[in-house]
Design an enzyme around this catalytic site. Structure first.
Site, mmCIF file in Angstrom:
data_model
loop_
_atom_site.group_PDB
_atom_site.id
_atom_site.type_symbol
_atom_site.label_atom_id
_atom_site.label_comp_id
_atom_site.label_asym_id
_atom_site.label_seq_id
_atom_site.Cartn_x
_atom_site.Cartn_y
_atom_site.Cartn_z
ATOM 1 N N ASP A 27 49.060 34.141 32.257
ATOM 2 C CA ASP A 27 47.656 34.255 31.970
ATOM 3 C C ASP A 27 47.272 35.596 32.356
ATOM 4 O OD1 ASP A 27 45.251 32.749 32.226
ATOM 5 O OD2 ASP A 27 44.996 32.612 34.113
ATOM 6 N N ASP A 75 42.838 36.082 33.465
ATOM 7 C CA ASP A 75 42.154 36.068 34.587
ATOM 8 C C ASP A 75 42.744 35.381 35.680
ATOM 9 O OD1 ASP A 75 39.684 36.876 33.210
ATOM 10 O OD2 ASP A 75 39.908 35.142 31.939
#
Lengths: 180, 180
Positions: free
Chosen positions: A11, A13
């Protein structure tokens, strides 16, 4: 996957991008008040700052482009890329203005990640990797592979996935996976 | 996937977007010459127009935003969405300027597709749907589900995937899948 190497979805963020630090920096710039990271503990990310500021920033041009890299992320992803197929998977579709910013951010900070290995999506249930490293339980819950939950204020107290507190712990964990 | 419904990954260019028609329109606008669709038959798409025009257009702002919808695509996708989880999956990452254009295009022409079901990627090998409808063999070859090859000039003569020539044939095929 055509490769026989195992694959990891990583991922952006809260995992390779230190988004919270940028929320705090933008809030200080706007309001002259420096909020501590503990303000984000134990609540949804959207509620981490007063004045509905988080919701405002995630739709603001330039926000995603200006996020600092998470400590240790670049070195760790480079090391993982020696043994695994790395895919950067971001639920960017919720904030369409972020699409090109996230692409340019990756191009600057993770130039060794090919465009072929970048995925911007909504629901991550469609992602078919062997591992997923994410801070959001909603993404990890729909993953069919092994899940690592990167510590964030909003996932405090959740124990349904293997927790990793920083990129050193991610590397230690994958060191133990060798030979499995 | 959390749903018990089966899932279909549907490509954009050459499948729901009539990209060839836009190549021809842009070439006519630039050079005053109307090239026939047969110019794209049996060769890589990039070689379909003289003057290296295809390569120029795929990097031109506005090109992807202005593509007409493929005949029958909207009605067919709406119908498939009654029984299947539909994901629009485009290898948009090769042309980063297209990211926001493709998002806006979908928002205009396929407003019933949620942002949660849009994926922009590079290598489609990471996509874990039950079906994939695509015109490019390189995408279909790495799909772990059932594959439908949407007819395009560049896939003429290839028989390694189930061929569909138009959206009516796609619907007919899925009608036969019922009860499997």
């Amino acid at each position: 996957m055509t490769s026989t190497r195992k694959s990891i979805a990583i991922d952006m963020d809260g995992v390779i991008a230190d988004t919270i630090t940028n929320f705090i920096a933008w809030y200080e710039k706007d309001f002259g008040i420096r909020i501590g990271k503990e303000a984000f503990h134990g609540k949804p990310e959207m509620e981490g700052l007063p004045d509905n500021a988080v919701r405002k920033y995630v739709y603001s041009p330039g926000f995603f482009r200006s996020i600092p890299v998470m400590e240790g992320a670049k070195e760790a992803v480079l090391k993982l890329a020696e043994k695994y197929d790395i895919y950067i998977v971001s639920a960017a579709m919720e904030f369409p203005q972020s699409l090109i910013e996230k692409y340019e951010w990756l191009h600057e900070h993770f130039p060794f990640i090919s465009w072929k290995n970048i995925i911007f999506c909504g629901d991550k249930g469609i992602i078919g990797t062997d591992y997923m490293i994410d801070d959001h339980v909603r993404n990890l819950d729909v993953c069919k592979g092994k899940t690592l939950m990167f510590t964030a204020g909003h996932n405090a107290g959740i124990e349904s996935h293997t927790r990793v507190n920083n990129w050193n712990e991610v590397l230690e964990l994958f060191d133990k996976e060798v030979g499995e």
